[in-house]
Write a protein that holds these residues in place. Sequence first.
Motif: not given
Length: 472
Positions: A105-130
């Motif tokens: 027996r072999r096990a295969v761990n499968v993850t389903v992803i809904s999109h192939f490319k990024a849909n939005s620009s990056p979001l900077i969590k830290y640090p805050a601006a200025n």
Amino acid sequence: MTDFIEIMLKDKQTGNSASTHYRHNMSFENDTTRFTLKTEDRNIKEEKEKIPGASLLKNKAISKQMRASSQINGQLHLDRVYEEDTGVYYCDRQITEQGVTGIFRRAVNVTVISHFKANSSPLIKYPAANITEDVELGQPYNLTCEVNFDFEVNISRKVQWFMNYGGDMGNMTLLHMEQPEEKQFFRKFEVTQKSIIKEVMSQHLKHTYTCFASNTVGNNSVTIKLKQKKKVTWPSLVGYPFGCFLLVAGLGIILHVKWVELQIICRSRFQFEKYDEKKEFDVFVSYVWTAPSPEAVNGLTLSSRPYSDAEGCISNMEMQSSEEPIEKLLPQVLEDQWGYRVCLLERDILPGGAYTNDVVFTINRSQMLICILSAEYFASSNAVFVLESGIKALLQNSALKMLLIWTSGTSASFSQLEPPLPKLVQRALKVLPSLKWSTDTSSTAIRSFWISLQKAMPANGARVASHMQCPQ
């Protein structure tokens, strides 16, 4: 639209924990998904899957489940893929060796992803601006930037730190950076990028620093400044709490040691109780006769000239001999001129009773206790008992008023007495309200004495205080 599948294969027969990762693509056409799972062995006898929360049965062969699937040349095909298909798939192979049949027996761990490319620009969590971050000169400092990216197959995410000379965004230099740290969440990546300043110098405070994040969709950036942190020295860090502790402890010790004195001060100087007209005496005067001087024998007596107010009475007292003993003068002024009800032990207490009981009873029946202190007074055990009883009554009943009148040369003599005064009396003598009487002072000092005495008398003796005049 193209989806991404991450597959992990494990050898369940040998128990080897090492795994191999494969990436497969699948396509959506006309709302129909074709899922292809390739295996190394084409002789598949049975397939099973385990999908948490899915509508399919767990640990049951796919061929026996009610869903569209097929097996061709060692490949498992799922005609439609759902998010619930994320899970572990098992590939079982039946092996017969030397008449012994087993399952590989072999096990295969499968993850389903809904999109192939990024849909939005990056979001900077830290640090805050200025923002401005505190740094210590001569110490290392980490410039840290935390950014969230959308999941994508063809990785384009990038996070960089730039230094802007003099705060000029047009004059930027790329800083040396550490290897980025990445954490994968469902459909998201969190990237932490650090740039280390090995030693913060004063020139670092003149520049600004920009975190720049980008992917195929767009980019985002924040700029920060550095400022010198006010260095808190270790003695200050320890000293302030320790100093507060010492202050509180000191106040506690003082409060414990001086508790009697504080009680006497509060009860003798801050009285809010009303005048009690039911008490028999206004003033209880305690004294011991002092031997009169030769001048006092030839001294003048109180004038019988009438006056219309208290000021006239005081002026009349100034005309008396400066050698008049206060033990004789005080009862006359309080009783004959000011009209107070005065209690004198030798005159108003019937003989034959217990002295201690008579003293305590008389104090309780009086609004005020005045003690004329002299060397003879401290030498008399009966007089000291009156003083001590008055102090105890004051500590128990804040309505009682006490006043000490020190005669000449008395202040320093009581501390040298044998036997010494009781501790309670010694402590109370330091804080009780007092006046100073001296026959050697000027008429102005004598006048001030009588005015202060008048103010110290019971406030609600208005029935006599308003008629303070000398007898006709």
